[in-house]
Design an enzyme around this catalytic site. Structure first.
Site, PDB file in Angstrom:
ATOM      1  N   ASP A 177       0.316   6.658  17.490  1.00  0.00           N
ATOM      2  CA  ASP A 177      -0.251   5.835  16.427  1.00  0.00           C
ATOM      3  C   ASP A 177      -0.831   4.545  17.001  1.00  0.00           C
ATOM      4  O   ASP A 177      -1.970   4.161  16.695  1.00  0.00           O
ATOM      5  CB  ASP A 177       0.825   5.521  15.388  1.00  0.00           C
ATOM      6  CG  ASP A 177       0.271   4.788  14.173  1.00  0.00           C
ATOM      7  OD1 ASP A 177      -0.382   5.439  13.349  1.00  0.00           O
ATOM      8  OD2 ASP A 177       0.497   3.571  14.051  1.00  0.00           O
ATOM      9  N   THR A 185       6.198  -6.409  11.477  1.00  0.00           N
ATOM     10  CA  THR A 185       6.605  -7.713  11.993  1.00  0.00           C
ATOM     11  C   THR A 185       7.712  -8.359  11.169  1.00  0.00           C
ATOM     12  O   THR A 185       8.355  -9.305  11.629  1.00  0.00           O
ATOM     13  CB  THR A 185       5.403  -8.664  12.038  1.00  0.00           C
ATOM     14  OG1 THR A 185       4.772  -8.693  10.741  1.00  0.00           O
ATOM     15  CG2 THR A 185       4.394  -8.198  13.075  1.00  0.00           C
ATOM     16  N   SER A 213       0.817  -1.210   0.000  1.00  0.00           N
ATOM     17  CA  SER A 213       0.000   0.000   0.000  1.00  0.00           C
ATOM     18  C   SER A 213       0.856   1.268   0.000  1.00  0.00           C
ATOM     19  O   SER A 213       0.744   2.113  -0.888  1.00  0.00           O
ATOM     20  CB  SER A 213      -0.919  -0.004   1.221  1.00  0.00           C
ATOM     21  OG  SER A 213      -1.650   1.195   1.315  1.00  0.00           O
ATOM     22  N   HIS A 253       6.866   4.437   9.914  1.00  0.00           N
ATOM     23  CA  HIS A 253       6.313   4.199  11.252  1.00  0.00           C
ATOM     24  C   HIS A 253       7.491   3.878  12.154  1.00  0.00           C
ATOM     25  O   HIS A 253       8.420   3.173  11.752  1.00  0.00           O
ATOM     26  CB  HIS A 253       5.316   3.037  11.206  1.00  0.00           C
ATOM     27  CG  HIS A 253       4.696   2.685  12.531  1.00  0.00           C
ATOM     28  ND1 HIS A 253       4.305   3.643  13.450  1.00  0.00           N
ATOM     29  CD2 HIS A 253       4.395   1.486  13.084  1.00  0.00           C
ATOM     30  CE1 HIS A 253       3.788   3.039  14.509  1.00  0.00           C
ATOM     31  NE2 HIS A 253       3.838   1.737  14.319  1.00  0.00           N
TER      32      HIS A 253
END
Length: 336
Positions: free
Chosen positions: A191, A84, A27, A108
């Site tokens: 977040d 992950t 994405s 992130h």
């Protein structure tokens, strides 16, 4: 007040002559890579052997390499694979090939903030985090706009990490809308908190509880679905466009009064629990739990995911959405 940066504050020419490696083509990955390409930046995409995304990226006109080869060529490496998987890929295919003086980037802060990835001292470590899903980052850019974003510098080895990070933000369109300066700590903790207590955890829990309360009381599941799920989009759109005040202005006085009364009750019930959630994020216990869950084969996560897909509200909702072609209803195949 937050420090904001716009197009005028960013110098895209700082990326001239540099190669940016985008690791991942999901994405966010496809949006970053294509937006930069159209901004005149030299981009390569790093994917693992056998990646299903290779044909798509090549079809989009991008050069695709394995991750290690992409990093070897790069002056800037943006990691855009799931949290992950990042630590394992970093250790195997990124860390051995990072050039001194290059810039390692993230969208992130999870793996940096919680110590899963520990970069060397001779590289910049920064973040540009668009505040939108990747498909929106791409769509808005193509329309000439941009999505707001967050910018952070964790490690400034070169002495000009912020300027180069702003150039990256401009290349993907974020400075068109505005970029807020933050830290890896603030971005990561806020977040995770937002996802858990509102966006993904809180809202879905309220929807499930409200739907099940009505059905248990004898109301038709289809009517309960419309009240507890379908109409939520109408309210969210009002909030998105004008905040709380515009939403209250737009609904009936009955809805407003009832909303205040019950909302105040719920708020009093959950604030203490929210502080507990925040503490579990701040002290790293949630991160350690999630890392261990993945190391052990996701023994709790996968059964819970399966159960969520089997709820009555999901069965009823799928049937009702199929009756509304204007929704362009989506169906997903459950994946492990």
């Amino acid at each position: 007040m937050a420090v904001m940066y716009y197009d005028k504050d960013a110098d895209l020419s700082l990326l001239n002559g540099k190669t940016v490696a985008v690791v991942g083509y999901g994405s966010q990955g496809h949006a970053h890579a294509l937006n930069m390409k159209e901004s005149g930046v030299h981009v390569v995409v790093g994917l693992h052997e056998g990646s299903k995304s290779k044909a798509k990226a090549e079809g989009d006109g991008l050069k695709v390499l394995n991750v290690a080869d992409a990093v070897k060529q790069a002056d800037v490496v943006m990691i855009l694979i799931p949290d992950t998987k990042q630590a394992e890929v970093y250790e195997k295919d990124v860390a051995p090939y990072l050039k001194p003086g290059s810039m390692l980037m993230f969208a992130h802060g999870f793996n940096i903030h919680f110590g899963q990835i520990k970069p060397p001292a001779n590289v910049d470590v920064t973040m540009v985090a668009p505040k939108a899903p990747g498909h929106r980052v791409r769509e808005v850019f193509k329309d000439g706009g941009g999505t707001p974003g967050l910018l952070a510098v964790q490690q400034d080895a070169s002495g000009h990490a912020k300027a180069l990070t702003l150039a990256y933000a401009k290349a993907i369109g974020c400075t068109r809308a505005g970029v807020i300066e933050t830290s890896f700590k603030e971005e990561t903790e806020t977040d995770l908190f937002g996802e858990q207590v509102i966006l993904c955890g809180g809202v879905t829990a309220l929807i499930r509880a409200a739907f099940e309360t009505l059905v248990k009381a004898g109301y038709q599941p289809e009517v309960a679905y419309f009240e507890c799920m379908h109409e939520l989009k109408l309210i969210v759109d009002l909030l998105y466009e004008g905040g709380l005040s515009y939403m209250w202005y737009s609904v009936s006085d009955t809805a407003e009064y009832g909303g205040y009364k019950v909302g105040d009750h719920f708020e009093g019930m959950v604030k203490e629990d929210m502080m507990g959630v925040l503490r579990s994020i701040q002290d790293g216990s949630f991160a350690h739990e999630w890392v261990d869950e993945n190391k052990n084969g996701r023994p709790n996560f996968l059964p819970r995911r399966k159960a969520e897909h089997s709820l009555l509200i999901e069965e009823v909702g799928a049937q009702l959405r199929d009756m509304m072609p204007f929704l362009k209803a989506k169906r997903i195949k459950q994946q492990d």
